[in-house]
Design a protein around this motif. Structure first.
Motif, short mmCIF file in Angstrom:
data_model
loop_
_atom_site.label_atom_id
_atom_site.label_comp_id
_atom_site.label_asym_id
_atom_site.label_seq_id
_atom_site.Cartn_x
_atom_site.Cartn_y
_atom_site.Cartn_z
N HIS A 131 20.96 -12.60 5.29
CA HIS A 131 20.54 -14.00 5.63
C HIS A 131 19.26 -14.47 4.87
O HIS A 131 19.48 -15.60 4.41
CB HIS A 131 20.65 -14.05 7.05
N VAL A 132 18.45 -13.38 5.03
CA VAL A 132 17.22 -14.17 4.56
C VAL A 132 16.40 -13.37 3.97
O VAL A 132 16.29 -11.99 4.13
CB VAL A 132 16.28 -14.77 5.88
N ASN A 133 15.48 -13.34 2.72
CA ASN A 133 14.61 -12.57 2.24
C ASN A 133 13.14 -13.06 2.16
O ASN A 133 13.05 -14.08 2.05
CB ASN A 133 15.05 -12.35 0.86
N PHE A 134 12.23 -12.09 2.19
CA PHE A 134 10.87 -12.63 2.16
C PHE A 134 10.05 -11.94 1.14
O PHE A 134 10.34 -10.70 1.03
CB PHE A 134 10.02 -12.25 3.52
N VAL A 135 9.62 -12.86 0.19
CA VAL A 135 9.00 -12.24 -1.02
C VAL A 135 7.32 -12.41 -0.71
O VAL A 135 6.73 -13.61 -0.55
CB VAL A 135 9.51 -13.15 -2.32
N ALA A 136 6.77 -11.17 -0.98
CA ALA A 136 5.07 -11.40 -1.03
C ALA A 136 4.58 -11.83 -2.50
O ALA A 136 5.20 -10.95 -3.33
CB ALA A 136 4.49 -10.24 -0.52
N LEU A 137 4.15 -12.96 -2.63
CA LEU A 137 3.61 -13.19 -3.91
C LEU A 137 2.17 -13.33 -4.11
O LEU A 137 1.27 -14.01 -3.13
CB LEU A 137 4.23 -14.85 -4.11
N ASN A 138 1.83 -12.93 -5.22
CA ASN A 138 0.19 -12.89 -5.61
C ASN A 138 0.05 -13.23 -7.05
O ASN A 138 0.52 -12.75 -8.07
CB ASN A 138 -0.40 -11.45 -5.45
N ASP A 139 -1.09 -14.33 -7.08
CA ASP A 139 -1.16 -14.56 -8.46
C ASP A 139 -2.92 -14.50 -8.73
O ASP A 139 -3.45 -15.25 -9.64
CB ASP A 139 -1.10 -16.18 -8.51
N ALA B 150 -5.16 2.16 -15.89
CA ALA B 150 -5.95 1.08 -15.54
C ALA B 150 -5.39 -0.16 -16.30
O ALA B 150 -6.00 -1.11 -15.74
CB ALA B 150 -7.14 1.65 -16.44
N HIS B 151 -4.54 -0.19 -17.20
CA HIS B 151 -3.94 -1.48 -17.72
C HIS B 151 -3.29 -2.27 -16.74
O HIS B 151 -2.88 -3.35 -16.81
CB HIS B 151 -3.38 -0.94 -18.76
N LEU B 152 -2.81 -1.63 -15.57
CA LEU B 152 -2.09 -2.18 -14.63
C LEU B 152 -2.90 -2.30 -13.08
O LEU B 152 -2.27 -3.13 -12.28
CB LEU B 152 -0.67 -1.54 -14.44
N ARG B 153 -3.81 -1.71 -13.15
CA ARG B 153 -4.44 -1.87 -11.82
C ARG B 153 -5.14 -3.08 -11.33
O ARG B 153 -5.24 -3.17 -10.17
CB ARG B 153 -5.43 -0.73 -11.70
N PHE B 154 -5.23 -4.03 -12.30
CA PHE B 154 -5.61 -5.51 -11.57
C PHE B 154 -4.47 -6.13 -10.91
O PHE B 154 -4.90 -6.95 -10.10
CB PHE B 154 -5.75 -6.25 -12.90
N ARG B 155 -3.29 -5.55 -10.80
CA ARG B 155 -2.13 -6.02 -9.85
C ARG B 155 -2.15 -5.27 -8.58
O ARG B 155 -1.54 -5.61 -7.82
CB ARG B 155 -0.94 -5.66 -10.60
N GLY C 157 -7.80 -6.19 -7.51
CA GLY C 157 -7.97 -7.79 -7.37
C GLY C 157 -9.03 -8.19 -6.56
O GLY C 157 -10.12 -8.75 -7.21
N ALA C 158 -9.50 -7.53 -5.60
CA ALA C 158 -10.65 -7.71 -4.75
C ALA C 158 -12.04 -7.48 -5.56
O ALA C 158 -12.91 -8.10 -5.62
CB ALA C 158 -10.69 -6.83 -3.53
N ILE C 159 -11.83 -6.09 -6.19
CA ILE C 159 -13.03 -5.96 -6.92
C ILE C 159 -13.33 -6.92 -8.09
O ILE C 159 -14.41 -7.45 -8.41
CB ILE C 159 -12.93 -4.49 -7.70
#
Ligand code: 4AD
Ligand code: MG
Length: 479
Positions: free
Chosen positions: A33-41, A121-126, A131-133
């Motif tokens: 019925h419903v999906n929830f997507v967690a989105l980050n930019d 390390a090429h993907l750890r920004f995600r 992100g916080a650092i």
């Protein structure tokens, strides 16, 4: 429609209004019925919850909303029933900008170890942690410039390729265009550097200080903020081969003025982090507490935000190297009562275990040590009247050890050249530096703050390779 950043949308009160967001999917969960997507930019630590009413969307499209995929969503802002957020976006249309094959994407929606993240390390920004650092690092860069700009210091770009060794420690990466398999030789068989690009040996800078001094002795107060390179083979959690250093240099400053500035500067940066990065710091603090769960109480470090406030609330302890040696010689650091590197009186080069003992166990406050033996410090430091110590200062921080190194500089031409002769530093190579002491010399001082050591302290991270986007260390330079 213009894109709204996730962080701005999460603060918005415009319920019922249309918005467009774009970003990368962290997770998707739900039912038929419903999906929830967690989105980050990347705009903040908190994800936006996108609500997908399955009656309105093609199931094949929703299946492509996987961890790592990039999507664009047009929707309507609504109040959220879920815990942890005030608002969410009810999707009206969704476009897949970039698919991400869930079977091949290295980041899973779970907590990965920092060791694993270093390998990708090429993907750890995600990730939340990086992100916080990354945001805190940006804020600290900005705060450095703000601090000095407010005080009327000028920012100077010093060279990255140089012909000098500022610290005299010989830990330099050579820069050459010579063919190492076929080096040109002089008649005596030495490498003929006159054939090299600059006509002489050059290296990547270990510090911008010497050039900074040239500027300070005309502009009064300057600072550099640049990359520095050290070919020291120390594979520790506090050393990098390429790190960023902030080096203020001030004419008419004596050592006490230098210490005052260093203390004010560090407190300013920490206050700035508390004022501007609280969401990220709280996230990093929780992360740290989870890591500490298994540890005994005595081994646990202070809660991150408490630790930052603690530095703000206390005056730094100031004492001489000799006084510190006395403290260390009369102390019992652990059950065995011994340091790993024994303290053998005046002249001992302090190791980070000694520095941390003074700060964490003995004084329980940040410490500034001054007046080190001249033998263990660089040639440019001002000699004291005792002829055996120099006007050096190291600022020591909990969990870090040395965060700042600096000194009052030797302004006397005679004393400086005498010291250089003792240390076999050829005057001909330093004529440009010595000219400042020949013409209009004045007392002056400066220091260097290791930016990644500051970042370790502010984020509570324990490995310096995790606070710089692309760490360089011995046998480690992936791309
Ligand atoms: O104590 P250092 O070597 O001092 C200088 O380079 C002086 N020229 C500074 C000055 O007076 N203008 O380095 C300064 C700081 C250290 O206190 C430490 O925080 C950091 O730079 N640092 C390093 N950080 C990461 N990796 C390394 N290999 C570092 N070496 C020094
Ligand atoms: Mg030092």
């Amino acid at each position: 429609m213009q894109r709204t950043k996730v962080a701005d949308l999460l603060r918005s009160k415009e319920i019922g209004k249309p918005f467009t967001v774009k970003g990368w999917v962290r997770t998707r969960r739900g039912n038929k019925h419903v999906n929830f997507v967690a989105l980050n930019d990347g705009s903040g630590i908190n994800n936006l919850q996108v609500v997908v009413d399955m009656e309105q969307f093609d199931e094949a499209l929703v299946r492509r909303i996987t961890t790592g995929a990039a999507i664009s969503v047009d929707g309507e802002l609504q109040e959220s029933q879920g815990a942890g957020q005030n608002v969410e976006l009810l999707a009206k249309s969704i476009e897949i900008l970039g698919d991400s094959d869930p079977d091949k994407y290295p980041l899973q929606p779970k907590k990965h170890s920092l060791e694993f993240l270093r390998e990708i390390a090429h993907l750890r920004f995600r990730t939340n942690t990086f992100g916080a650092i990354t945001r805190v690092r940006h804020a600290m860069i900005f705060a450095v410039h703000e601090f000095f700009n407010k005080k009327g210091f000028y920012n100077i770009h010093t060279p990255i390729i140089t012909a000098s060794d500022a610290e005299g420690a010989g830990e330099m990466f050579q820069v050459t265009t010579l063919d190492i398999d076929n080096l040109p030789r002089t008649e005596e068989g030495e490498i003929d550097y006159s054939k090299d690009f600059f006509g002489k040996p050059t290296n990547l800078t270990v510090s911008g200080q010497l050039e900074g001094e040239l500027a300070a002795l005309a502009m009064s107060e300057i600072y550099t903020f640049g990359p520095t390179f050290r070919a020291e083979n120390s594979n520790t959690t506090r050393h990098l081969s390429e790190f960023w250093m902030i080096e203020p240099e001030m004419a008419f400053y004596e050592l006490t003025d230098n210490m005052d500035l260093a203390e004010e500067f560090l407190k300013y940066l920490i206050q700035y982090a508390l004022d501007n990065c609280m969401d990220d710091l709280q996230f990093l603090s929780q992360r740290l507490q989870q890591e500490e769960k298994g540890k005994k109480d005595t081994e646990k470090s202070m809660e991150l935000i408490e630790k930052l406030k603690f530095v703000l609330e206390n005056d730094f302890i100031r004492l001489t190297y000799e006084e510190a040696i006395n403290v260390l010689e009369n102390s019992k650091p652990n059950k065995k009562g011994k340091f790993q590197y024994p303290v053998k009186g005046f002249g001992t080069d302090l190791q980070s275990e000694h520095e941390r003992y003074l700060v964490e166990k003995h004084f329980k406050k940040p410490v500034i040590l001054t007046d080190y033996p001249k033998e263990i410090k660089a040639f440019y430091m001002k000699l004291n009247d005792d002829n055996k110590t120099v006007r050096a200062m190291d600022v020591l921080f909990p969990q870090i050890g040395e965060i700042i190194g600096g000194s009052q500089r030797e302004e006397s031409y005679e004393k400086l050249t005498a010291r250089m002769a003792e240390m076999n530093i050829p005057e001909e190579e330093m004529w440009w530096f010595l000219d400042t002491r020949r013409f209009g010399t004045v007392p002056h001082s400066g220091f260097g703050l290791g930016f990644e050591r500051l970042m370790l302290f502010v984020t509570g991270m324990t490995n310096i390779r995790d606070v710089i986007p692309f760490p360089r260390a011995p046998k480690s330079a992936e791309f």
